[in-house]
Structure formats: structure tokens, C-alpha cells
Design a protein around this motif. Structure first.
Motif, PDB file in Angstrom:
ATOM      1  N   UNK A   1       0.838  -1.170   0.000  1.00 17.64           N
ATOM      2  CA  UNK A   1       0.000   0.000   0.000  1.00 17.64           C
ATOM      3  C   UNK A   1       0.889   1.241   0.000  1.00 17.64           C
ATOM      4  N   UNK A   2       0.577   2.165  -0.842  1.00 18.54           N
ATOM      5  CA  UNK A   2       1.270   3.449  -0.866  1.00 18.54           C
ATOM      6  C   UNK A   2       0.329   4.516  -0.348  1.00 18.54           C
ATOM      7  N   UNK A   3       0.901   5.456   0.386  1.00 20.36           N
ATOM      8  CA  UNK A   3       0.087   6.549   0.912  1.00 20.36           C
ATOM      9  C   UNK A   3      -0.082   7.637  -0.125  1.00 20.36           C
ATOM     10  N   UNK A   4      -1.241   8.234  -0.087  1.00 23.46           N
ATOM     11  CA  UNK A   4      -1.499   9.410  -0.912  1.00 23.46           C
ATOM     12  C   UNK A   4      -0.553  10.515  -0.438  1.00 23.46           C
ATOM     13  N   UNK A   5       0.104  11.232  -1.371  1.00 17.94           N
ATOM     14  CA  UNK A   5       1.045  12.278  -0.965  1.00 17.94           C
ATOM     15  C   UNK A   5       0.436  13.331  -0.033  1.00 17.94           C
ATOM     16  N   UNK A   6      -0.836  13.640  -0.214  1.00 17.79           N
ATOM     17  CA  UNK A   6      -1.492  14.612   0.676  1.00 17.79           C
ATOM     18  C   UNK A   6      -1.630  14.071   2.095  1.00 17.79           C
ATOM     19  N   UNK A   7      -1.857  12.763   2.217  1.00 15.59           N
ATOM     20  CA  UNK A   7      -1.969  12.166   3.540  1.00 15.59           C
ATOM     21  C   UNK A   7      -0.600  11.942   4.164  1.00 15.59           C
ATOM     22  N   UNK A   8       0.421  11.784   3.339  1.00 16.32           N
ATOM     23  CA  UNK A   8       1.775  11.559   3.844  1.00 16.32           C
ATOM     24  C   UNK A   8       2.411  12.854   4.354  1.00 16.32           C
ATOM     25  N   UNK A   9       1.977  13.983   3.821  1.00 16.19           N
ATOM     26  CA  UNK A   9       2.619  15.260   4.173  1.00 16.19           C
ATOM     27  C   UNK A   9       2.635  15.541   5.679  1.00 16.19           C
ATOM     28  N   UNK A  10       1.504  15.414   6.407  1.00 18.56           N
ATOM     29  CA  UNK A  10       1.572  15.672   7.855  1.00 18.56           C
ATOM     30  C   UNK A  10       2.463  14.665   8.588  1.00 18.56           C
ATOM     31  N   UNK A  11       2.508  13.431   8.095  1.00 27.79           N
ATOM     32  CA  UNK A  11       3.382  12.431   8.707  1.00 27.79           C
ATOM     33  C   UNK A  11       4.847  12.804   8.503  1.00 27.79           C
ATOM     34  N   UNK A  12       5.163  13.257   7.317  1.00 28.73           N
ATOM     35  CA  UNK A  12       6.534  13.678   7.017  1.00 28.73           C
ATOM     36  C   UNK A  12       6.915  14.865   7.889  1.00 28.73           C
ATOM     37  N   UNK A  13       6.003  15.813   8.030  1.00 30.84           N
ATOM     38  CA  UNK A  13       6.261  16.982   8.874  1.00 30.84           C
ATOM     39  C   UNK A  13       6.525  16.552  10.310  1.00 30.84           C
TER      40      UNK A  13
END
Length: 86
Positions: A1-13
């Protein structure tokens, strides 16, 4: 499963913030700062990483349910990932 880039952004932050805190812990050790202060910061890093992991599992679960439906979610796999954070 790959995360949607918009959903990954807060995790990356969140993870970048933890990365910054870890850099602070390393600097504190190099500067010979008080052990109690270093441990306090290290506990904050650990908590931030744990919360990042839990958020990642929750995001993945939401995404799996949205795309595959409840019956299509590999709950054993998600449980194993979740427990690996404990």
C-alpha cells in the motif's frame, strides 16, 4: 500500500520535527549537558516517533478501508504493524 502524498505530508512533517529533536539530543550529548535534560529530550523524540508510527498505521487503515472495503483489509498484517510499534 502506498500513501497518498497529501496524507503523507503531515506524517513527514511530524517525522522531520522528531528528526530535529534528535539532532538536539545529539548536540546536547556532544556539549556534555545535564543527563536529565538529555533524557527528557530523548523521551520527547521517542514519543514523537511513536505517534508518527501510530498515525501512519491509522492513515493506512483509513486508506485500506476506503479503497478495499472492510472485508478487503488484511487485519492480521495491520495488527502486526501496529504491535511492532508497542
Amino acid at each position: 500500500m502506498k500513501l497518498d502524498p497529501l496524507e503523507a505530508k503531515p506524517l513527514i512533517t511530524r517525522m522531520k520535527r522528531a528528526h530535529g529533536h534528535l539532532a538536539t539530543v545529539i548536540r546536547m550529548l556532544e556539549e556534555g549537558q545535564d543527563c536529565e535534560d538529555v533524557l527528557t529530550q530523548l523521551a520527547a523524540v521517542s514519543k514523537a516517533l511513536d505517534r508518527s508510527g501510530f498515525a501512519l498505521v491509522a492513515t493506512g487503515l483509513k486508506q485500506c478501508i476506503a479503497t478495499e472495503g472492510v472485508d478487503g483489509v488484511d487485519t492480521a498484517k495491520l495488527e502486526k504493524l501496529f504491535l511492532s510499534l508497542a
